[in-house]
Enzyme design. Structure first.
Site, mmCIF file in Angstrom:
data_model
loop_
_atom_site.group_PDB
_atom_site.id
_atom_site.type_symbol
_atom_site.label_atom_id
_atom_site.label_comp_id
_atom_site.label_asym_id
_atom_site.label_seq_id
_atom_site.Cartn_x
_atom_site.Cartn_y
_atom_site.Cartn_z
ATOM 1 N N SER A 148 21.696 50.169 23.372
ATOM 2 C CA SER A 148 20.707 49.264 22.805
ATOM 3 C C SER A 148 20.435 48.029 23.665
ATOM 4 C CB SER A 148 21.184 48.889 21.399
ATOM 5 O OG SER A 148 20.255 48.092 20.743
ATOM 6 N N THR A 201 32.963 42.148 17.245
ATOM 7 C CA THR A 201 33.099 42.729 18.587
ATOM 8 C C THR A 201 34.032 41.987 19.539
ATOM 9 O OG1 THR A 201 31.086 41.502 19.136
ATOM 10 C CG2 THR A 201 30.813 43.837 18.621
ATOM 11 N N ASP A 214 16.707 50.235 23.031
ATOM 12 C CA ASP A 214 16.528 51.599 22.493
ATOM 13 C C ASP A 214 15.450 51.637 21.412
ATOM 14 O OD1 ASP A 214 17.993 50.210 20.594
ATOM 15 O OD2 ASP A 214 19.243 51.922 20.019
ATOM 16 N N SER A 239 33.895 37.669 14.298
ATOM 17 C CA SER A 239 32.986 38.557 15.030
ATOM 18 C C SER A 239 33.467 40.000 14.883
ATOM 19 C CB SER A 239 32.991 38.162 16.508
ATOM 20 O OG SER A 239 32.531 39.240 17.288
#
Length: 539
Positions: free
Chosen positions: A64, A506, A283, A504
């Site tokens: 993405s 990530t 994407d 978060s």
């Protein structure tokens, strides 16, 4: 079968010391450490298909909005929705198995646990974005599918929403719920025809410049335009940042994430005052709009703005069709939605607002419970979902007047124009253009529906993000003890103050969001809450 599974895993051994996690966006990291994960995702996709009696499962190779050197993979369920949570856990476990023998053993454990017949057919659809690593990683997926004895269809380059569309079409082909023709041309024809019908002869004012993030959306939008009505009749579209020949240019200084994060147009932008622009991500499943006014001031029209615009329009159509007694519309947001947007939906549009944790799967799930659920994350990822009962009500409805008949035709065309499977930047930007054309609005009128409260987003690096635990759709912290009381005290000191902190998904960091009546107060509140988080996070 056991040996062929182990043999597939043997071809792409897992790097030592790395832990993989299937998150909101599937697996996503540096492309060079993903070979083993891809092969194992092929195995999981085959199992998932067999568990569902041979229905088609999708595998999309994409990262993405991430930089060009990253890549990733996500699996898609039969109706084009996201992988079931239980199977996300299985995918994570499979990705972290140490040896080929462990992979084979776990493969058979899953089959036993879910009573999966390993001789049943398995069908898997694959596609990828334009990253340089895509071809190599696709080969790894195919090794996994071959090892599991699965049939596959390779669609080559597609946007993520196109892959979701293919999966849904393949699984509904020949049924009364047929979603469309499972080909690229089928996709363009369906959405282009719906766009034309929904416009009802109205022409959007001016043109639209679409920044494609130098990703797969560029060539696909160019194809879509060939199917749209000529620009004299409908919409003139200028395609920019569509260089897919240089994969290293992907998402660099352009794209939805760049515009949203930096609150500015891409440096390559050459548009004039009040020209409508939008940016896709790498994407093409996210879109944000923006423009510069006569004073060269930049204005972002993000996911919150798209959600309010779409909800308002669908509400009008339902009312004008004579359906407001039987269909209720709701908007689903996350805590990151601007307070002014929430207020506008509740007070002005008189629609219900639900708040969910961050992550598309939570929004999608909440939207599915409504008659018509409109959801967009602020980053521009979203769609509108119509329940089965609602679709039936709209299909059967007999209009009582010419006005009702016309509104109903536009409503039915909008259902076809909205990609029900997943947020789709190409379908979403066409929907926005339809709404603006019907309202005879330019970007300035759209912007003036409400004034965003000034807000600030900060990232605080912490030793261990896991100690920060939330409740109330991530709007309040329950751990560490005492932290929420301190945040509340700071919020009460500013006008129209609101702030929350969440770990978060990530990285080892906590994200702090604050909004208030003025920019200075929002900045100050964010800084103070960040200091509170830091003091608890380094303890």
């Amino acid at each position: 079968m056991a040996d062929s599974i182990a043999a597939a895993a043997q071809k792409h051994p897992a790097p030592e010391g790395l832990i993989y996690q299937y998150g909101t966006a599937g697996f996503r990291t540096k492309a060079e450490v993903l070979d083993s994960v891809m092969t194992r995702c092929g195995l999981i996709a085959a199992l998932r298909s067999r568990a569902l009696k041979g229905k088609w499962i999708g595998v999309m190779i994409t990262a993405s909005h991430n930089p060009p050197e990253d890549n990733g993979v996500k699996l898609v369920e039969p109706l084009g929705n996201m992988l079931q949570e239980e199977w996300e856990v299985l995918s994570t476990e499979m990705a972290n198995k140490a040896t080929p023998e462990d992979v084979s053993k776990f493969y058979h454990e899953i089959a036993a646990r879910f009573k999966i017949d390993l001789d049943a057919p398995a069908r898997v659809v694959v596609a990828r974005d334009t990253r340089a690593s895509g071809a190599r990683l696709l080969a790894c997926v195919l090794d996994g599918l071959k090892g599991a004895g699965a049939e596959h269809k390779d669609y080559g380059f597609l946007t993520t929403p196109q892959l979701h569309y293919m999966v849904r079409c393949l699984n509904t082909e020949g049924t009364k719920d047929s979603y469309g023709t499972p080909t690229e041309d089928g996709y363009y024809e369906k959405f282009a025809a719906a766009f034309k019908t929904a416009l009802k002869g109205k022409k959007p004012s001016g043109s639209l410049t679409v920044d494609c993030a130098n990703g797969v959306g560029g060539p696909k939008l160019t194809e879509l335009i060939k199917h749209l009505p000529p620009k004299e009749e409908a919409l003139e579209i200028f395609v920019v940042n569509d260089n897919v020949i240089k994969p290293e240019a992907l998402n660099v200084d352009c794209g939805a994430d760049y515009v949203k994060t930096n609150q500015r147009a891409p440096p390559s932008s050459k548009v004039g005052p009040n020209d409508r622009c939008c940016s896709l991500d790498g994407d093409a499943d996210r879109v944000v709009f923006y423009f510069k006014d006569a004073n060269n001031m930049f204005h972002l029209l993000d996911g919150d703005r798209i959600a309010t615009l779409v909800a308002s329009f669908l509400g009008d159509l339902v009312r004008q069709s004579g359906l407001s007694d039987s269909i209720k519309i709701g908007v689903v947001q996350t805590a990151y939605a601007n307070g002014a947007a929430t207020n506008y939906v509740e007070q002005h549009l008189k629609l219900k607002v639900d708040c969910t944790p961050t992550g598309v799967k939570y929004l999608h799930h909440a939207a599915e419970k409504l008659d018509i659920g409109v959801y967009f994350e602020a980053n521009g990822h979203g769609t509108a979902i119509f329940s089965v009962d609602t679709l039936e009500t709209i299909a059967k409805h007999e209009p009582k007047s010419t006005a009702q008949k016309e509104a109903l035709e536009v409503l039915r065309a909008c259902i076809d124009l909205i990609n029900q499977a997943v947020g789709d930047a190409l379908s979403d930007f066409m929907l926005v253009e339809v709404v603006l054309a019907h309202k005879s609005w330019g970007p300035q009128e759209w912007l003036s529906t409400y004034n965003d409260l000034p807000n600030r987003l900060l990232k605080v690096i912490v030793n261990d993000r896991k100690i920060f635990q939330t409740t109330d759709a991530e709007r309040r912290l329950v751990k560490p003890d005492g932290i929420q009381t301190k945040i509340d005290q700071e919020v009460q000191k500013v006008r129209q103050g609101r702030s929350f902190a969440r770990a978060s998904g990530t990285e080892d960091a906590v994200r702090v969001y604050a909004e208030a009546a003025t920019k200075a107060e929002a900045d100050d509140l964010a800084r103070k809450v960040a200091e509170i988080v830091k003091s608890f996070g380094s303890a």
